[in-house]
Design an enzyme around this catalytic site. Structure first.
Site, PDB file in Angstrom:
ATOM      1  N   GLY A  89      37.067  73.827  61.127  1.00 44.67           N
ATOM      2  CA  GLY A  89      36.255  74.092  59.940  1.00 44.67           C
ATOM      3  C   GLY A  89      35.329  75.279  60.139  1.00 44.67           C
ATOM      4  N   ARG A  91       7.704 102.184  66.120  1.00 49.54           N
ATOM      5  CA  ARG A  91       9.113 101.995  66.523  1.00 49.54           C
ATOM      6  C   ARG A  91       9.463 102.939  67.671  1.00 49.54           C
ATOM      7  NH1 ARG A  91      12.857 105.554  62.747  1.00 49.54           N
ATOM      8  NH2 ARG A  91      11.277 106.835  61.770  1.00 49.54           N
ATOM      9  N   HIS A 109      34.703  61.344  58.287  1.00 46.81           N
ATOM     10  CA  HIS A 109      33.868  62.277  59.057  1.00 46.81           C
ATOM     11  C   HIS A 109      32.449  61.730  59.156  1.00 46.81           C
ATOM     12  CE1 HIS A 109      32.663  66.365  60.468  1.00 46.81           C
ATOM     13  NE2 HIS A 109      31.510  66.048  59.897  1.00 46.81           N
ATOM     14  N   SER A 122      35.517  63.098  65.159  1.00 50.01           N
ATOM     15  CA  SER A 122      35.499  64.484  65.671  1.00 50.01           C
ATOM     16  C   SER A 122      35.505  64.516  67.190  1.00 50.01           C
ATOM     17  CB  SER A 122      34.255  65.217  65.159  1.00 50.01           C
ATOM     18  OG  SER A 122      34.189  65.173  63.761  1.00 50.01           O
ATOM     19  N   GLN A 181      16.182  98.098  52.578  1.00 46.66           N
ATOM     20  CA  GLN A 181      15.931  98.471  53.981  1.00 46.66           C
ATOM     21  C   GLN A 181      14.544  98.043  54.472  1.00 46.66           C
ATOM     22  OE1 GLN A 181      18.879 100.306  55.156  1.00 46.66           O
ATOM     23  NE2 GLN A 181      19.379  99.539  53.110  1.00 46.66           N
ATOM     24  N   HIS A 195      29.639  61.178  64.863  1.00 42.58           N
ATOM     25  CA  HIS A 195      30.936  61.728  64.457  1.00 42.58           C
ATOM     26  C   HIS A 195      32.042  61.292  65.419  1.00 42.58           C
ATOM     27  CE1 HIS A 195      27.738  64.137  62.680  1.00 42.58           C
ATOM     28  NE2 HIS A 195      28.577  64.431  61.720  1.00 42.58           N
ATOM     29  N   ASP A 222      14.272 104.866  51.288  1.00 43.52           N
ATOM     30  CA  ASP A 222      15.519 104.100  51.397  1.00 43.52           C
ATOM     31  C   ASP A 222      15.538 102.893  50.459  1.00 43.52           C
ATOM     32  OD1 ASP A 222      17.150 105.598  53.041  1.00 43.52           O
ATOM     33  OD2 ASP A 222      16.425 104.685  54.895  1.00 43.52           O
ATOM     34  N   HIS A 224      11.034  99.257  60.594  1.00 42.93           N
ATOM     35  CA  HIS A 224      11.085  99.550  59.164  1.00 42.93           C
ATOM     36  C   HIS A 224      10.537  98.387  58.341  1.00 42.93           C
ATOM     37  CE1 HIS A 224      13.700 102.487  61.007  1.00 42.93           C
ATOM     38  NE2 HIS A 224      13.677 103.211  59.910  1.00 42.93           N
ATOM     39  N   GLU A 229      24.665  91.325  63.175  1.00 45.84           N
ATOM     40  CA  GLU A 229      23.387  90.846  63.675  1.00 45.84           C
ATOM     41  C   GLU A 229      23.434  89.399  64.142  1.00 45.84           C
ATOM     42  OE1 GLU A 229      23.908  92.372  60.792  1.00 45.84           O
ATOM     43  OE2 GLU A 229      22.916  94.308  61.027  1.00 45.84           O
TER      44      GLU A 229
END
Lengths: 628, 628
Positions: free
Chosen positions: A160, A327, A265, A44, A436, A41, A432, A424, A375
């Site tokens: 981008g 858990r 590009h 870039s 989940q 590239h 749930d 879970h 996350e």
């Protein structure tokens, strides 16, 4: 320093000329390297060359021969496709001879198409766009809150990639933690891969977004080293908030026939175009100015990542037969390792009362960062922290780790020393409902090379799993379930990577069941009921899904007439059933598999295990069918 | 309408009173339902009850008995954990008796813990936070650009989920497409699951972020129906930009001892608390005002999703032996189906020159939406479009589809009729290196129940795959490679879901190789060389990875001495090798597997196939080892 040098106008003049010249050299090197490789590239690289030259020769404090010095300023090339520019910069500061750049993209060169930590100056791999800022958040958190060092972290992004949501997760968290030691630079070169970017050169739109997120914003001409120096100085002086430098640039800058052109590009130059480009760039280099040297070498520091994970092992204190969810045991074990190891750091995605990370947050607040419901950034931050020698645990529902799959993938490429916990897991999650339930987490985590996947069935094994995760250098995934399960093992039971436990066995066993987690207890019920009918089966707790002990498993299965039934609370494809079968691939065995084959629904945990063929009665039926 | 009604102050007064009363009833129903279930998010329902009451009884135009009427306004509950509130609202408008609410979360009830499209008024499943707005973008794009209907789309989000990056991808794209028919509402109730949210009640921070992204913002008291009516009217009058209503609310509103309390998330009431809550809410309901009726029923429209996918099949026109990359054939086939089927819509993540979607974008611009580098929103938008009866194809690098794994997971839960194409699969991608190689895509796509996974080896089969994707109702994934491969099949060759092709066979075959994509051609070379040595092997092109024809495969493998070698350019775990072994699980066979077992690096495509044991020589060696 920089601000001081700016006051000295004679030095200033020479510095600016030098930076311009250096930028041209970096462009030249990038063009040469990509043309040698036949791909890459170049355009870039050209847009960002002034920014990189200014950072490497006018702003950053780092030891050019010890890229992993803990006190070095950090540089992350989030727009990883500009790798040749990064490689050229490190050649320019003297880490290796410029000639090595011609090995770009060759199979035995560490100068890969996109940067990976095979190179000592690459802290986290990039190349999947929009990830660098999260790693930068991790590094800046480390400097400000953990190691309390005054290094700064610079993240160079493309325009981008600014649409990637992960960027805005990182932006939000950086602001929340007042990361004034973090500086993002956006190379706004107007052109994406296939089209103009969403905002092109409308700089005010970038300003609105970033200032809306509470960042200090500075718009500059990204090809003017003097403005860039000024901007970096302003960033350094800006307190209590991170800064983004919005650098207006031209893609292909420095090579007139490439400047601001679409359709260029990721294409290397050749033939006449290459010659013309080189000729044009040559004129922009003033050899008498070069080489600049980086004088901003930190005086102290140690080489990071030399840390081998050490763990002070402790025994848990559970009582056999008591009911403890894995858990919950995770949370308890985490607290123990957190107190013993200051390098253990925990990240949460606003589910700490479900993952039982709450107690760690309360009792080890200095080693805890709330990452809120974001996350991707949580995993990216973990990668940044790991690159600083920390041992980060990121915990959320197994289902929501899928949100960060691309980060996990990149983490695997970078051999990141991060630890993930997914709670879970499976239909046993209950009322749930499917959104989940983690039913694809083993598929996601085990497919990546060199990951460790642990699935403890009881609290004692969970305690071991957490300690093992600390001890093991590399990515470890711990899968836990929501329901309570009985304590099965003695507190001093020993476990090992690549191990399993034979929980029930007789010399008369007709079949081996391989299982783990909640379904182990369904299997034990089945085993007892069958035993009363005179049918003996062996039960194996596959607490370590990956690596898997193929020989050991085969020995047991062959002792039980070559029959194995796998039972797992996971979708059929990509679970540990597949791993077991693959491990036994060259042997003649008869295998069957109870797993989740349909989209589940809400219901009580036990009802769901029953409906999706994972409960005692289903296991009995399947065993009976197999041994007839 | 609303604005007109607001002028009539007598009606206004009665409406406002009715809405307040209705909101209390919705709270009451939510509390009852969660308490019957013994779990669920009562306090999250309470904060949003006035918003939902106002929307359902004062704002939205929809037929309460025909929830899928194409002309209905759309409502998406992005904060899916407030499902009881949604279910109560549809009971209140008369779709089913209120008594049904007591089946919440029971195993045979469609009133699941989080909403799924088992229910006719749920267009897309929610419950993984931060996804609803992307689906809303799809529905709003459909109204504005495709079906040109004047329905409006309302997305109710939580404040906690505002940190999810996907929200900001959707925000950016909604603004780009001037979606003034899209209205987001954020229920800013200050409290997340485990802690206060990142911004708590600092409304100006929400304003800054959303207005920074170019949205029209309105801050309101989320418990005042009059203000809410005014805000919705303002949103409807706002042109050329989407509107977000930032509703300041109180979690647990209406039940004094729950209001604004931490530690109450996701907990059902019982005993005395339940009684007190019911008593308190009862006083807020004025039965003489209720029931309000929704008078805003669209006069025309048809029931959406009744469309069965139909495809007008065509034959391709390739020449045997010509070299055509499957990604290129994908682009060509897509153009053909796009011209034949106006319902086919294509989404790109700024890689259309690599996925070969470019020609579709050029020639069918009205059926094409550029989604920029924001893969989560791309898939969420596809889900929204699919819910409007469109057949969306979303195409990017296979590696980057991992970015949208959680959306794909939710799409599977919703049985979304979306089609995904992942290009640049495997190490054969070459010099760009591991970050650009899709090596876990089969694991990700095949683990979800009911998905179809196609991996064509040549352009003719790719042409079929695209047509089949259009014809099949459900999620289809097409995997393509970067390198050119020879045309193998006649243009009129027939393929089918669950099929495979026996490409080479003799009665003397000692082993079957199952492969697909680039490695098929390596295998064919191996087969030829071995044949010259007098060793015959059968070669199967497993173009349909899922569903898989277990019986058919077994028939061939058993004819070849029970031996099978699987060769795939994918990581070892979760690829089609695992699927083949699982399909043959109860049979006694000897299997072996060539797949990628390490993190690969940059290099030439052929060099990488060689290094990662996927090239002709590796295949020959492994076959020789197996038959000895």
């Amino acid at each position: 320093m920089v601000s001081a040098s700016l006051k000295d106008s004679s030095f200033d003049h020479r510095l600016i000329k030098g930076l311009r010249s250096q930028a041209a050299q970096l462009r030249m090197d990038s063009v040469h390297a990509t043309s040698s490789a036949g791909s890459g590239h170049a355009t870039s690289c050209c847009s960002a060359a002034d920014i990189v030259a200014t950072l490497f020769f006018g702003v950053m404090r780092f030891h050019p021969e010890i890229p992993r010095l803990t006190t070095n300023d950090r540089f992350i090339l989030s727009k990883g496709h500009a790798a040749p520019l990064l490689y050229a910069a490190w050649a320019a500061v003297g880490l290796y001879p410029r000639e090595e750049l011609s090995t770009l993209r060759q199979i035995d060169s560490d100068l890969e198409g996109h940067p990976t930590p095979r190179l000592p100056f690459v802290h986290v791999p990039t190349g999947s766009l929009g990830q660098g800022l999260s790693a930068g958040v991790g590094m800046a958190l480390n400097a400000k809150y953990l190691d309390q060092l005054d290094y700064r972290t610079y993240v160079l992004m493309g325009d981008g990639e600014s649409v990637e949501g992960a960027v805005w997760e990182a932006a939000e968290i950086a602001r929340y933690y007042d990361l004034d030691n973090l500086c993002a630079i956006i190379d706004v070169n107007r052109l994406g891969q296939s089209d103009p970017t969403i905002h092109q050169h409308r700089m005010e739109r970038y300003v609105n977004r970033w200032s809306g997120f509470g960042w200090h914003t500075i718009v500059v001409d990204g090809h003017d080293p003097a403005s860039l120096l000024q901007a970096f100085a302003e960033a350094e002086q800006t307190l209590a908030q991170p800064t983004v430098i919005l650098a207006k640039t031209i893609k292909g800058k420095g090579i007139s026939f490439l400047e601001d052109q679409g359709g260029r590009h990721g294409k290397a130059l050749k033939g006449e175009e290459l010659e013309n480009a080189i000729q044009e760039l040559s004129k922009q280099i003033e050899p008498e100015i070069l080489p600049l040297t980086n004088r901003n070498i930190p005086l102290t520091g140690e080489v990071s990542n030399s840390l081998r994970n050490k763990t002070r092992r402790s025994l848990p204190a559970y009582k056999k037969g008591d009911q403890v969810a894995t858990r919950q045991a995770f949370g308890e074990a985490l607290l123990a390792v957190g107190k013993a190891h200051p390098h253990v750091v925990v990240l949460d995605g606003d589910v700490k009362n479900s993952t039982h990370v709450q107690q760690f947050a309360d009792e080890c607040p200095d080693q805890f960062f709330e990452s809120f419901i974001a996350e991707q950034n949580m995993i990216g931050t973990a990668m940044g922290l790991a690159s600083c020698g920390k041992i980060p645990f990121a915990a959320t529902f197994a289902a929501f780790l899928t949100r960060a799959h691309d980060f996990i993938r990149m983490g695997a490429i970078g051999r990141a020393n991060i630890k993930l916990m997914g709670s879970h897991a499976g239909v046993s999650t209950g009322e749930d409902g499917p959104s989940q339930m983690g039913l694809e987490d083993i598929a996601m985590m085990a497919t990546q090379p060199d990951t460790v996947v642990l699935y403890p069935s009881d609290a004692v094994c969970t305690h071991w799993a957490v300690q093992e995760a600390v001890a093991h250098q590399g990515m470890v995934y711990i899968r836990t379930n929501r329901p309570e399960t009985p304590i099965l093992y003695d507190n001093d039971e020993s476990f090992c990577l690549g191990g399993f436990k034979v929980v029930r066995h007789t010399p008369r066993d007709l079949l081996t069941v391989v299982t783990a987690g909640v379904t182990l207890f369904e299997t034990l019920n089945a085993q007892e009921q069958l035993e009363r009918q005179g049918i003996s089966v062996r039960v194996i707790d596959l607490y370590c899904v990956k690596p898997i002990d193929a020989h050991g498993l085969y020995a047991h299965i062959s002792e039980t007439e070559g029959r194995v039934l796998i039972v797992e609370d996971h979708y059929e494809h990509g679970g540990f059933g597949d791993a077991v079968r693959r491990a036994l691939g060259r042997k003649s065995i008869e295998s069957d598999h109870l797993a989740v084959r349909n989209i589940p629904r809400s219901g009580k945990s036990q009802e769901l295990l029953d409906r999706y063929t994972l409960s005692t009665s289903s296991i009995i039926k399947r065993i009976q069918a197999m041994i007839q």
